[in-house]
Scaffold this motif. Sequence first.
Motif, PDB file in Angstrom:
ATOM      1  N   GLU A   1      34.156  26.681  32.590  1.00 53.46           N
ATOM      2  CA  GLU A   1      32.744  27.053  32.682  1.00 53.46           C
ATOM      3  C   GLU A   1      32.243  26.958  34.120  1.00 53.46           C
ATOM      4  OE1 GLU A   1      29.825  28.443  29.962  1.00 53.46           O
ATOM      5  OE2 GLU A   1      31.891  27.843  29.635  1.00 53.46           O
ATOM      6  N   LYS A   2      32.614  25.869  34.799  1.00 53.04           N
ATOM      7  CA  LYS A   2      32.124  25.658  36.168  1.00 53.04           C
ATOM      8  C   LYS A   2      32.718  26.678  37.139  1.00 53.04           C
ATOM      9  CE  LYS A   2      31.037  20.729  35.755  1.00 53.04           C
ATOM     10  NZ  LYS A   2      31.356  19.351  36.214  1.00 53.04           N
ATOM     11  N   ARG A   3      33.966  27.040  36.923  1.00 54.67           N
ATOM     12  CA  ARG A   3      34.580  28.024  37.824  1.00 54.67           C
ATOM     13  C   ARG A   3      33.982  29.415  37.606  1.00 54.67           C
ATOM     14  NH1 ARG A   3      40.881  25.821  37.495  1.00 54.67           N
ATOM     15  NH2 ARG A   3      40.451  23.892  38.673  1.00 54.67           N
ATOM     16  N   ILE A   4      33.686  29.743  36.358  1.00 54.89           N
ATOM     17  CA  ILE A   4      33.020  31.027  36.086  1.00 54.89           C
ATOM     18  C   ILE A   4      31.621  31.027  36.699  1.00 54.89           C
ATOM     19  CG2 ILE A   4      32.044  32.459  34.241  1.00 54.89           C
ATOM     20  CD1 ILE A   4      34.475  31.690  32.527  1.00 54.89           C
ATOM     21  N   ASP A   5      30.946  29.868  36.623  1.00 56.96           N
ATOM     22  CA  ASP A   5      29.621  29.752  37.255  1.00 56.96           C
ATOM     23  C   ASP A   5      29.724  29.952  38.768  1.00 56.96           C
ATOM     24  OD1 ASP A   5      28.468  29.262  34.847  1.00 56.96           O
ATOM     25  OD2 ASP A   5      28.216  27.102  35.128  1.00 56.96           O
ATOM     26  N   LEU A   6      30.754  29.351  39.382  1.00 52.83           N
ATOM     27  CA  LEU A   6      30.940  29.494  40.828  1.00 52.83           C
ATOM     28  C   LEU A   6      31.191  30.963  41.184  1.00 52.83           C
ATOM     29  CD1 LEU A   6      31.281  28.393  43.676  1.00 52.83           C
ATOM     30  CD2 LEU A   6      33.625  27.728  43.101  1.00 52.83           C
ATOM     31  N   LEU A   7      32.000  31.642  40.396  1.00 51.46           N
ATOM     32  CA  LEU A   7      32.238  33.068  40.636  1.00 51.46           C
ATOM     33  C   LEU A   7      30.947  33.867  40.507  1.00 51.46           C
ATOM     34  CD1 LEU A   7      35.619  33.534  38.730  1.00 51.46           C
ATOM     35  CD2 LEU A   7      35.263  33.892  41.168  1.00 51.46           C
ATOM     36  N   ALA A   8      30.114  33.496  39.511  1.00 53.29           N
ATOM     37  CA  ALA A   8      28.845  34.203  39.322  1.00 53.29           C
ATOM     38  C   ALA A   8      27.924  33.988  40.524  1.00 53.29           C
ATOM     39  CB  ALA A   8      28.166  33.721  38.040  1.00 53.29           C
ATOM     40  N   GLU A   9      27.909  32.748  41.060  1.00 46.91           N
ATOM     41  CA  GLU A   9      27.071  32.482  42.231  1.00 46.91           C
ATOM     42  C   GLU A   9      27.548  33.274  43.443  1.00 46.91           C
ATOM     43  OE1 GLU A   9      25.352  28.371  42.813  1.00 46.91           O
ATOM     44  OE2 GLU A   9      27.030  27.884  41.498  1.00 46.91           O
ATOM     45  N   LEU A  10      28.851  33.328  43.636  1.00 44.63           N
ATOM     46  CA  LEU A  10      29.396  34.102  44.749  1.00 44.63           C
ATOM     47  C   LEU A  10      29.120  35.590  44.568  1.00 44.63           C
ATOM     48  CD1 LEU A  10      32.783  32.202  45.150  1.00 44.63           C
ATOM     49  CD2 LEU A  10      31.058  32.443  46.947  1.00 44.63           C
ATOM     50  N   ARG A  11      29.232  36.058  43.324  1.00 40.13           N
ATOM     51  CA  ARG A  11      28.989  37.468  43.049  1.00 40.13           C
ATOM     52  C   ARG A  11      27.525  37.844  43.295  1.00 40.13           C
ATOM     53  NH1 ARG A  11      31.014  37.561  38.311  1.00 40.13           N
ATOM     54  NH2 ARG A  11      33.014  38.525  38.782  1.00 40.13           N
ATOM     55  N   SER A  12      26.619  36.896  43.097  1.00 45.80           N
ATOM     56  CA  SER A  12      25.195  37.191  43.235  1.00 45.80           C
ATOM     57  C   SER A  12      24.734  37.223  44.688  1.00 45.80           C
ATOM     58  CB  SER A  12      24.365  36.159  42.468  1.00 45.80           C
ATOM     59  OG  SER A  12      24.434  34.889  43.081  1.00 45.80           O
ATOM     60  N   LEU A  13      25.628  36.833  45.627  1.00 44.40           N
ATOM     61  CA  LEU A  13      25.261  36.903  47.039  1.00 44.40           C
ATOM     62  C   LEU A  13      25.156  38.357  47.472  1.00 44.40           C
ATOM     63  CD1 LEU A  13      27.613  34.137  48.516  1.00 44.40           C
ATOM     64  CD2 LEU A  13      25.187  33.924  47.973  1.00 44.40           C
ATOM     65  N   SER A  14      24.440  38.576  48.566  1.00 42.03           N
ATOM     66  CA  SER A  14      24.229  39.949  49.038  1.00 42.03           C
ATOM     67  C   SER A  14      25.523  40.634  49.455  1.00 42.03           C
ATOM     68  CB  SER A  14      23.255  39.951  50.224  1.00 42.03           C
ATOM     69  OG  SER A  14      23.791  39.189  51.292  1.00 42.03           O
ATOM     70  N   THR A  15      26.545  39.829  49.782  1.00 45.07           N
ATOM     71  CA  THR A  15      27.823  40.415  50.201  1.00 45.07           C
ATOM     72  C   THR A  15      28.746  40.701  49.028  1.00 45.07           C
ATOM     73  OG1 THR A  15      28.618  38.159  50.560  1.00 45.07           O
ATOM     74  CG2 THR A  15      27.830  39.368  52.484  1.00 45.07           C
ATOM     75  N   GLY A  16      28.367  40.264  47.822  1.00 46.54           N
ATOM     76  CA  GLY A  16      29.247  40.450  46.675  1.00 46.54           C
ATOM     77  C   GLY A  16      30.362  39.424  46.665  1.00 46.54           C
ATOM     78  N   LEU A  17      31.262  39.564  45.714  1.00 50.84           N
ATOM     79  CA  LEU A  17      32.348  38.601  45.533  1.00 50.84           C
ATOM     80  C   LEU A  17      33.572  39.017  46.338  1.00 50.84           C
ATOM     81  CD1 LEU A  17      33.587  36.146  44.146  1.00 50.84           C
ATOM     82  CD2 LEU A  17      34.063  37.574  42.150  1.00 50.84           C
TER      83      LEU A  17
END
Length: 921
Positions: free
Chosen positions: A444-460
């Motif tokens: 769950e936490k790793r998926i959350d981290l990916l979601a946070e990175l994906r939500s940045l203006s630069t994307g994932l």
Amino acid sequence: MANNAGIWHTTTLQAAQNRPASYQTTTVVGQKRTIDKIQSTSTGGGTGKQPSHFQSASTLLKGPPSLTASAIEYTDDQPLGPSEYTQRREFASTPRSTQDPSLSLGHAIYGLPRQLVANFSRLGIKSIYPWQKHCLLGPGILSGDKNLVYSAPTGGGKSLVADILMLKQVLADRDAKAMLVLPYVALVQEKVRWLRNIVQDLSREALGQGDKDDIKTWARRPDKDTIRVVGFFGGGKVRATWHDFDIGVCTIEKANALVNTAIGDCSITKLKIVVLDELHMIDDDYRGYLMELMATKMLCLSQQVQIVGMSATLTNINLLKTWLQGHCYETRYRPIPIEEHLVYDGKIYLAETTSQLLKTATQLAGVTEPTQSQLQPTRVVKSSPHREFGDPVLNAVVALANETARSGYGALVFAGSRAGCEADALLISRVLPTLSEADPLIQEKRIDLLAELRSLSTGLDRTLEQTIPCGVGFHHAGLTIEERDLVAKGYDDGVLKVCVATCSLAAGINLPARRVILHNARMGRDLVGPSLLRQMRGRAGRKGKDEVGETYLCCQRKDLESVVDLMHADLPQISSCLISDKRRVQRAILEAIAIRLATSQETLDDYINKTMLSYSADAESIRKNVRDSLADLEAMDFIAVDEFSNYQPTRLGKAIVASAFDPEDGVFIHNELKMALQGFVMDGDMHVLYNFTPVYDLGGTTINWRVFWNEMEQLDESGLRVMKFLGLKPTVMNRMLHGATLKETTPEEKDIARRYQRFYLALQLRDICNEVPIHRVALKYGSPRGAVQTLAQTCEGFAAGMIKFCEHMGWGAMGAALDHFTDRLKAGARSDLLELAKITFVKSRTARIFWDNGFKTVAAVANADPRELVPVLMQAQPTKVRLETRDEEKYAEKLLAKAKVIADSANRIWQVQMQQELDDE
């Protein structure tokens, strides 16, 4: 511009891809591949296009094709059974406050208020180490009457001593100010967060109202009884003044400028203590002399300002003690012991002490006659059947990281380059359990981290997308600040078990680990120095999490002799950087005269005698250097001598000191601005952007002449006039395009090369100001995203200096234009979005989408329901994301939390605006 410069030009990108070779204006050793090339190589693609991210959770759970890490086994004479590494070991603990009451922070001898002691306790600090007690109780230290220089290993608790001394001074007097100087922005930000937690709920109400002159200042502050901590660093346009903080946490450059201002306006009397962290950097060839200038100014003041210097890598501490006229203390104590190892040809050699490790390395290199007992390895890394692990060094690095992560600990791997970081992270992730095999909570936490990175203006990032599901991240300057922060937090929280970083991370941020693994101990092509090696090793061992720290230096045969030399090398002896460059002496003298600290030959001699230079060079050479520097400053019209033979700063000299420029850079800037004022191109953006592009070297600016040429061809008439005005010629660019190099042998040639560099960087700034996302700008110019972001932030700091320069020279219109573009650069947007861009998380593309959806003012955002903002934020994401239902809901939750922060931020700004309107009526 007529051709809409904000558009990402496909023709430029295609041309750059067709001709990838670039030519640089300065020699750069060990040129690295761009991050985009690294990513395309790592993922098997070569198109250079942005990832689509059509990746569902099931794909993440599956992960990339797995590999098997090599086993690490004991040698024959070692006991059978599980590795000792997997078993917790007991070590003698530090004496506790029950055995020695004076180790308690609440002891009366330290005089700390109960709330402060409670805050320390809440953050896990209930007592201090014996060495910290002895250091604090040195003569005149707690009272602030004596300066202090001390050295302790990384992780040994150095910062706590300085924190206590700063807080003692600030709590003793409402007017007191403290300043903490750190070398890197990341450290400043981290320390500000820490100190704000430490001073939470502390009150100075019982200290009285201060002097009469300061009553208005306190009345202006609603938090007059609290201790206010403010960070000062180059990338931020901090509005706080000397009066608006109690503890200032600053970068070296900001601290020096702040001290100059305070001496100039006489508010320096409030400064009671200056802490210089990483004091060994005082002999750093680029910035160290500024630390020396700061301390020298403190020594010249008539008031007592306690100077506290600390470092993990100080050698000739007695020189610093003599110079600062203080007390010194040295300790080698570490609360977490470190086991050091050398790994060579798949064999692991244990060394209980550094000397044994040196002996082992020497014997392996054939320097001494080997003996069987001394050379016997403790463990062996088995060879791998995978061709990816054919290199024994890489095989050992991956095996050691795998063993650490699977045992539940954290590993920090140091690689020699950004490309090496990502390559190591990818391979380590392929030997670790996939996301589907992880604990559900960690999933769950790793998926959350990916979601946070994906939500940045630069994307994932494509590589992080592959490594994070397996608990591996990487950290280097090619990532944006937001990406680095998220990766560092993920590792610190245990979401990521392995972090691969460049060597520079060792000094730039605090990320301890159970096991530190050095992949060849190189930075680029060169072996790291002894100081950096010690800092990297010092990251091993987490207080409160690990009972022991481990370091593994993995090296190859060709490096053994160099490694032996490195390990035998003593830490470098510190000396004054003023001795190596006359320009630094010029700056030292100019600053002293400009702030009226030295106005006569007598006071100037006293100032020079208080520098560390006076303890590092013979008196006659210093006198000659000073005489020559004074003559040069007078010739450059920075100072003048009046009829009484006193030194006076000229208007230009004051402007250079106020803007914190080096004298040599100041001459170039003055000439550039004087020329600009005679024919400033006001019908476009390029001339303004050019003028706040830094004049100093930004790490060896590499110009892609193909991209430069294509951008020139698309400039409008205004931009072409700017190029002509600056003397930038298409014929020269054409020669560069075909393999020529810019000459930089004469001062005139160096100035021309500097103009080409600045204009090339100004083109990148133009795109940022016109709402081209950072990752697009990076792709277009072949630069890492982090480098483009650093450029933008550096320009903000440089522009602030340029604005001060213009103000002191009486060029107000130029200063106003620069100020406006600083706001645009920070927002990454055109003028119409500047108000919206003040809102947290609303910058560049996001601000434009808010505008397009009808949220054109701060008031409109403030009055919106956060749920209304979620669809807008979804539109602002850089890529379309196809997620499964469960992940879609989590993603929406993340965006809703972000929307609430945005709405709260907009409300605060709106309230301030309404209050200002009421005040103006």
